[in-house]
Scaffold this motif. Sequence first.
Motif, mmCIF file in Angstrom:
data_model
loop_
_atom_site.group_PDB
_atom_site.id
_atom_site.type_symbol
_atom_site.label_atom_id
_atom_site.label_comp_id
_atom_site.label_asym_id
_atom_site.label_seq_id
_atom_site.Cartn_x
_atom_site.Cartn_y
_atom_site.Cartn_z
ATOM 1 N N THR A 14 0.927 -1.331 0.018
ATOM 2 C CA THR A 14 0.047 -0.050 -0.120
ATOM 3 C C THR A 14 0.920 1.133 -0.066
ATOM 4 O O THR A 14 1.896 1.190 0.566
ATOM 5 N N THR A 15 0.350 2.458 -0.798
ATOM 6 C CA THR A 15 1.075 3.470 -0.701
ATOM 7 C C THR A 15 0.196 4.783 -0.578
ATOM 8 O O THR A 15 -0.937 4.590 -0.859
ATOM 9 N N THR A 16 0.855 5.747 -0.167
ATOM 10 C CA THR A 16 0.009 6.894 0.130
ATOM 11 C C THR A 16 0.430 7.958 -1.319
ATOM 12 O O THR A 16 1.785 7.617 -1.793
ATOM 13 N N SER A 17 -0.281 8.795 -2.003
ATOM 14 C CA SER A 17 -0.040 9.430 -3.093
ATOM 15 C C SER A 17 -0.590 11.187 -2.674
ATOM 16 O O SER A 17 -1.578 11.276 -1.784
ATOM 17 N N LEU A 18 -0.181 11.937 -3.621
ATOM 18 C CA LEU A 18 -0.575 13.216 -3.472
ATOM 19 C C LEU A 18 -1.918 13.538 -4.363
ATOM 20 O O LEU A 18 -1.960 12.916 -5.357
ATOM 21 N N GLY A 19 -2.879 14.206 -3.937
ATOM 22 C CA GLY A 19 -3.976 14.558 -4.637
ATOM 23 C C GLY A 19 -3.570 15.713 -5.594
ATOM 24 O O GLY A 19 -2.559 16.300 -5.519
ATOM 25 N N GLY A 20 -4.696 16.058 -6.226
ATOM 26 C CA GLY A 20 -4.225 17.258 -7.169
ATOM 27 C C GLY A 20 -4.014 18.538 -6.180
ATOM 28 O O GLY A 20 -3.423 19.466 -6.844
ATOM 29 N N ASP A 21 -4.341 18.569 -5.196
ATOM 30 C CA ASP A 21 -3.960 19.841 -4.387
ATOM 31 C C ASP A 21 -2.883 19.619 -3.562
ATOM 32 O O ASP A 21 -2.388 20.249 -2.682
ATOM 33 N N GLY A 22 -2.245 18.588 -3.621
ATOM 34 C CA GLY A 22 -0.909 18.420 -2.634
ATOM 35 C C GLY A 22 -1.325 17.771 -1.614
ATOM 36 O O GLY A 22 -0.211 17.595 -0.878
ATOM 37 N N VAL A 23 -2.453 17.246 -1.246
ATOM 38 C CA VAL A 23 -2.809 16.875 0.078
ATOM 39 C C VAL A 23 -2.711 15.240 -0.067
ATOM 40 O O VAL A 23 -2.974 14.651 -1.084
ATOM 41 N N ALA A 55 0.797 25.647 -14.313
ATOM 42 C CA ALA A 55 -0.665 25.525 -14.605
ATOM 43 C C ALA A 55 -1.606 25.305 -13.107
ATOM 44 O O ALA A 55 -2.470 25.318 -13.161
ATOM 45 N N GLY A 56 -0.691 25.327 -12.045
ATOM 46 C CA GLY A 56 -1.142 25.138 -10.860
ATOM 47 C C GLY A 56 -1.311 23.575 -10.415
ATOM 48 O O GLY A 56 -1.207 22.704 -11.718
ATOM 49 N N GLY A 57 -1.569 23.097 -9.149
ATOM 50 C CA GLY A 57 -1.528 21.742 -8.932
ATOM 51 C C GLY A 57 -0.278 21.171 -8.742
ATOM 52 O O GLY A 57 0.870 21.975 -8.464
ATOM 53 N N HIS A 58 0.039 19.951 -9.020
ATOM 54 C CA HIS A 58 1.322 19.304 -8.923
ATOM 55 C C HIS A 58 1.336 18.401 -10.069
ATOM 56 O O HIS A 58 0.819 17.843 -10.952
ATOM 57 N N TYR A 59 2.913 18.295 -10.526
ATOM 58 C CA TYR A 59 3.381 17.525 -11.694
ATOM 59 C C TYR A 59 4.314 16.466 -11.135
ATOM 60 O O TYR A 59 5.128 16.598 -10.303
ATOM 61 N N ALA A 69 -1.670 8.936 -11.357
ATOM 62 C CA ALA A 69 -1.812 9.465 -12.804
ATOM 63 C C ALA A 69 -2.689 10.506 -12.830
ATOM 64 O O ALA A 69 -2.845 11.652 -13.316
ATOM 65 N N ARG A 70 -3.984 10.334 -11.966
ATOM 66 C CA ARG A 70 -5.120 11.456 -12.087
ATOM 67 C C ARG A 70 -4.637 12.566 -11.278
ATOM 68 O O ARG A 70 -4.939 13.702 -11.667
ATOM 69 N N SER A 71 -3.609 12.395 -10.332
ATOM 70 C CA SER A 71 -3.267 13.540 -9.239
ATOM 71 C C SER A 71 -2.450 14.744 -9.806
ATOM 72 O O SER A 71 -2.125 15.564 -9.665
ATOM 73 N N ILE A 72 -1.698 14.111 -11.116
ATOM 74 C CA ILE A 72 -0.576 14.969 -11.599
ATOM 75 C C ILE A 72 -1.190 15.745 -12.903
ATOM 76 O O ILE A 72 -1.951 15.225 -13.741
ATOM 77 N N THR A 73 -0.439 16.879 -13.328
ATOM 78 C CA THR A 73 -0.799 17.616 -14.700
ATOM 79 C C THR A 73 -0.138 17.245 -15.915
ATOM 80 O O THR A 73 -0.595 17.519 -16.656
ATOM 81 N N ASN A 74 0.869 16.284 -15.721
ATOM 82 C CA ASN A 74 1.559 15.579 -16.877
ATOM 83 C C ASN A 74 0.428 14.803 -17.744
ATOM 84 O O ASN A 74 -0.494 14.433 -17.403
ATOM 85 N N PRO A 75 0.510 14.959 -19.170
ATOM 86 C CA PRO A 75 -0.087 13.940 -19.910
ATOM 87 C C PRO A 75 0.415 12.593 -19.500
ATOM 88 O O PRO A 75 1.427 12.190 -19.164
ATOM 89 N N VAL A 76 -0.448 11.697 -19.534
ATOM 90 C CA VAL A 76 -0.353 10.265 -19.164
ATOM 91 C C VAL A 76 -0.863 9.145 -20.410
ATOM 92 O O VAL A 76 -1.761 9.645 -20.919
ATOM 93 N N GLY A 77 -0.054 8.082 -20.009
ATOM 94 C CA GLY A 77 -0.737 6.921 -20.980
ATOM 95 C C GLY A 77 -1.054 5.870 -20.251
ATOM 96 O O GLY A 77 -0.909 5.733 -18.981
ATOM 97 N N LEU A 78 -1.973 5.097 -20.854
ATOM 98 C CA LEU A 78 -2.508 4.072 -20.170
ATOM 99 C C LEU A 78 -2.488 2.631 -21.252
ATOM 100 O O LEU A 78 -3.199 2.744 -22.197
ATOM 101 N N LYS A 79 -1.718 1.587 -20.783
ATOM 102 C CA LYS A 79 -1.738 0.436 -21.737
ATOM 103 C C LYS A 79 -3.116 -0.296 -21.575
ATOM 104 O O LYS A 79 -3.531 -0.500 -20.464
ATOM 105 N N VAL A 80 -3.219 -0.524 -22.831
ATOM 106 C CA VAL A 80 -4.620 -1.351 -22.808
ATOM 107 C C VAL A 80 -4.422 -2.705 -23.521
ATOM 108 O O VAL A 80 -4.296 -2.423 -24.789
ATOM 109 N N GLY A 81 -4.451 -3.876 -22.634
ATOM 110 C CA GLY A 81 -4.267 -4.978 -23.380
ATOM 111 C C GLY A 81 -5.498 -5.727 -23.524
ATOM 112 O O GLY A 81 -6.876 -5.390 -23.055
ATOM 113 N N PRO A 82 -5.468 -7.088 -24.052
ATOM 114 C CA PRO A 82 -6.441 -7.948 -24.353
ATOM 115 C C PRO A 82 -7.622 -8.303 -23.086
ATOM 116 O O PRO A 82 -8.502 -8.781 -23.372
ATOM 117 N N THR A 83 -7.047 -8.420 -21.806
ATOM 118 C CA THR A 83 -7.799 -8.457 -20.899
ATOM 119 C C THR A 83 -8.530 -7.394 -20.128
ATOM 120 O O THR A 83 -9.467 -7.607 -19.392
#
Length: 406
Positions: A2-11, A209-213, A237-251
């Motif tokens: 388990t891990t903690t991560s930053l939300g879009g407001d840095g919290v 742009a504000g937020g966190h990257y 990935a949702r919490s950062i302002t960078n463009p992100v990719g998502l691999k989409v496999g057959p499952t």
Amino acid sequence: MTTTSLGGDGVTSRERTAAQQPDWQAPDAVARVRAELGARHPLVDAAACHALRGELRAASRGQAFVIQGGDCAEPFADATADRMQAKAALLEDLADLFEGHTGLPVVRVGRFAGQYAKPRSSPVETLPDGAVVPAFRGEAVNGFDLAEREPDVRRLLAAYDHAAAGLDALFLNRFLPLACDGPFVQTYVSHEALLMDFEQPLVRPDWYAGGHYASSAHFLWIGDRTRQPDGAHVHFARSITNPVGLKVGPTMTAPEITALVTGLARGEGKLTLIARMGAEQVVPKLTELIAALGPMAGSVVWMCDPMHGNTRKTAAGQKTRLLADVLTEVGGFVGVLRGHGLRPGGLHLEMTPDPVAECLARPEDLVRTEPLAPYTSLCDPRLDRGQAEAVVRYAAELISPGGNRR
């Protein structure tokens, strides 16, 4: 883990499960390494990440095409001027090839200066003598040699150092010019956002742009093994302002892709879906998922990864990929996208400028019993220069005005 991560407001958010994390066996050392990474300078600048998002926005509209490529598992030793510039030169040559055939500008994204970690199907490897050792997870985690297989969290600091050296060797340094609507001439760097103990400490305030990257790379992607909608990687990935990719496999299921795109596609250029179905699955599976997305399918960049779904073994038991399969998947990808009124937006390739013999041409080549050589990849087989050019040329022929080869 388990891990903690930053939300879009840095919290800091609640703890979430992170798949594919190493067992570091040293909690105090992990805390020290995370603190050290948190105190270091960003590897890339926020403005450059937004410049890339602007170019991806153009790709989503059919006004540009992305070529993303590099090693499967990048070795630390490649963070030198000659090695990095050779990889960048191959990417540049492929971009020129595509632009020459289509007239479309190419967004250049290197799978280098940070691609130091790999997910694995099993945490251990059984050797021919029956001994069991930890699987090689990339040099940010452990060594390829058997004597270095125990995960060592201090390697995360080495990963930062080598990524910084790679950027310097590419003459990118850490701060790239902002050109969201300018000419498509910039090279960007990317890697899989796999190791949360590396990615999270390098999150920085987004002054542009504000937020966190995420300051570890301009573009990060989530792998097919870590795309759980409620998992730590997707939340990150949702919490950062960078463009992100998502691999989409057959499952991938229809409900999963709908939930993921709903959560991640926040404005044009934010989300790239990287389809890696395999030659046999690409048409039926991609058709199913696009239908499930409905109008949302037009809100993302669609890229084709024709490598990861097409791994085979030779008669000698060596991993390889067939160029014929790669081309078949590219053709199926373009056909399905166009059949749904969508724009094929890019290619994601594992490739090398070196004269390797890791990928074969046709199914009949699989019967060979002698080892493929030279075979220098630390993990999966890569296209050589000629094979990469063949894939890009084929995609260009399909995407050119009037192109209809299938």
